[in-house]
Design a protein around this motif. Structure first.
Motif, PDB file in Angstrom:
ATOM      1  N   GLY A 178       0.822  -1.211   0.000  1.00  0.00           N
ATOM      2  CA  GLY A 178       0.000   0.000   0.000  1.00  0.00           C
ATOM      3  C   GLY A 178       0.852   1.255   0.000  1.00  0.00           C
ATOM      4  N   HIS A 188       0.664   5.147   0.774  1.00  0.00           N
ATOM      5  CA  HIS A 188      -0.229   5.935   1.612  1.00  0.00           C
ATOM      6  C   HIS A 188       0.002   7.443   1.461  1.00  0.00           C
ATOM      7  CE1 HIS A 188      -1.333   2.180   3.609  1.00  0.00           C
ATOM      8  NE2 HIS A 188      -0.031   1.894   3.616  1.00  0.00           N
ATOM      9  N   LYS A 189      -0.994   8.207   1.852  1.00  0.00           N
ATOM     10  CA  LYS A 189      -0.854   9.661   1.869  1.00  0.00           C
ATOM     11  C   LYS A 189      -0.441  10.075   3.278  1.00  0.00           C
ATOM     12  CE  LYS A 189      -2.902  14.015   0.419  1.00  0.00           C
ATOM     13  NZ  LYS A 189      -4.076  14.703  -0.193  1.00  0.00           N
ATOM     14  N   ASN A 227       6.778   7.051   2.630  1.00  0.00           N
ATOM     15  CA  ASN A 227       6.369   5.731   2.149  1.00  0.00           C
ATOM     16  C   ASN A 227       7.575   4.814   1.951  1.00  0.00           C
ATOM     17  OD1 ASN A 227       3.354   5.150   1.259  1.00  0.00           O
ATOM     18  ND2 ASN A 227       3.722   7.362   1.004  1.00  0.00           N
ATOM     19  N   LYS A 262       3.704   1.930  10.922  1.00  0.00           N
ATOM     20  CA  LYS A 262       2.826   2.818  10.167  1.00  0.00           C
ATOM     21  C   LYS A 262       2.359   3.981  11.036  1.00  0.00           C
ATOM     22  CE  LYS A 262      -1.319   2.865   7.269  1.00  0.00           C
ATOM     23  NZ  LYS A 262      -2.456   2.066   6.739  1.00  0.00           N
ATOM     24  N   GLN A 317       2.834   7.976  10.255  1.00  0.00           N
ATOM     25  CA  GLN A 317       1.673   8.867  10.187  1.00  0.00           C
ATOM     26  C   GLN A 317       1.841  10.059  11.124  1.00  0.00           C
ATOM     27  OE1 GLN A 317      -1.291   5.854  11.132  1.00  0.00           O
ATOM     28  NE2 GLN A 317      -2.138   5.955   9.049  1.00  0.00           N
TER      29      GLN A 317
END
Length: 373
Positions: free
Chosen positions: A6, A8-9, A21, A31, A35
């Motif tokens: 995946g 991700h933003k 990423n 993760k 974030q």
């Protein structure tokens, strides 16, 4: 190790989002940590500081794989003239070695050009050894951060030797080896040192250019993988920009002026800083000249007569998919040319397949197994 899937933003800025990423996709970051870091970044200094804080927190909680990864991420954007850059690199290496001390890998200092090249050897984890693969990172990467790539091949029957050429990683930071586009020279030093007569060679990111150049001249390379190919720096732009870039190369003072104006922008700032760092130079003009050194004449595609695998993502922002097509067309004497363009639906469409690195590893392994028999 099962790698994350995946893309991700984590940040609204595309350059910073890719880097965030990147660390997550390589499998040694949490993760939730990425974030949180992404939500606090507005500047390069924020990025550096937040990753250092995350590393310190991980050390306190004995999450040393995370700690090493976050320290590496922090070093990534520290400017070349910052006195903390080398000490942080050394601390990262110390952490990395502690994390993987139970793994059977060896560090090597390979004699080269009056000093050394940094290399690690990972022996096959299977009884039957199928062969040897050599690998290099790219423009701003270390051999350590791609450990998950090298290790994958050892789990599937191959000895793996990863090394950093002049200007890269420890070869630059520890042994003062400055960049040289003629990558067959450090490759020869590695093959000689480890007494290798037949190898598969893998270049990751901009390493996809240098490993192709090496294969053109070093015939102990029997199979070569560019992940992805660069082919020619100017081919990434239109004909007007190509002419403009060549014109700027005749105007050193003007080029320096305009580049310095643009160096507050993320991607440009990092690219110029790192291009100068790996050369041990300080004039922005030299960074542009360095970029222009990677071109279709210098790579000598017509001399590549090995089996070749070209990989890229359909939305690669750093080495666009069009470069694969141009590189393929130039390989007029290759024994065979295979290609794979990964898609967004596979979550592998970004640079070096960050988002689904596992699918690229499987593609490479299947190709190597097929071409080695």
């Amino acid at each position: 190790m099962k790698l994350p899937v995946g893309y991700h933003k984590f940040h609204k800025n595309k350059f910073l989002n890719y880097q965030l990423n990147r660390w997550y996709s390589l499998g040694y970051a949490r993760k939730e940590n990425i974030q949180t870091i992404g939500s606090k970044i507005k500047t390069f200094d924020d990025y550096i500081n937040e990753f250092q804080k995350a590393s310190e927190d991980a050390i306190q909680e004995n999450r040393l794989k995370n700690a090493a990864t976050y320290l590496r991420a922090s070093e990534f954007l520290i400017e070349p003239n910052d006195v903390t850059k080398i000490p942080i690199y050394k601390k990262f290496i110390e952490l990395f070695d502690k994390v993987f001390e139970d793994q059977n890998f060896e560090r090597h200092k390979v004699p080269y050009n009056g000093s050394f090249l940094s290399a690690i050897k990972l022996p096959s984890k299977t009884k039957e050894v199928k062969g040897t693969i050599i690998g290099i990172p790219g423009f701003d990467a270390f051999i350590e951060e791609f450990y998950c790539i090298w290790n994958y091949f050892t789990e599937n029957g191959y000895d793996f030797i990863a090394f950093e050429g002049p200007g890269q990683g420890g070869s630059r930071r520890l042994y003062d080896q400055y960049f040289d586009h003629d990558y067959e020279k450090p490759t020869k030093a590695i093959l000689d040192y480890f007494e290798l007569n037949e190898v598969t060679a893998l270049g990751v990111s901009m390493g996809g250019y240098w490993i192709m150049r090496a294969a053109a001249f070093e015939k102990r390379i029997k199979r070569v993988i560019a992940m992805p190919p660069l082919y020619d720096w100017l081919e990434m732009t239109n004909s007007f920009n190509q002419k403009l870039a060549k014109w700027f190369l005749t105007k050193r003072r003007l080029t320096n002026f305009f580049i310095r104006l643009k160096m507050n922008v993320g991607t440009i700032k990092h690219t110029i800083n790192n291009a100068l760092f790996i050369q041990n130079k300080s004039d922005p003009f030299d960074a542009v000249e360095w970029m222009m050194g990677m071109n279709k004449e210098h790579i000598h595609s017509h001399l590549i007569d090995q089996d070749v695998l070209l990989l890229t993502g359909e939305n690669d922002a750093f080495q666009p998919v069009g470069l694969l097509k141009k590189q393929k067309e130039a390989l007029t004497k290759a024994a065979s040319v295979s290609e794979r363009i990964f898609t967004k639906s596979e979550q592998a469409d970004q640079h070096c397949q960050m988002g689904n690195l596992g699918i690229a590893l499987e593609e490479m392994l299947n190709w190597i197994n097929k071409k080695s028999t």
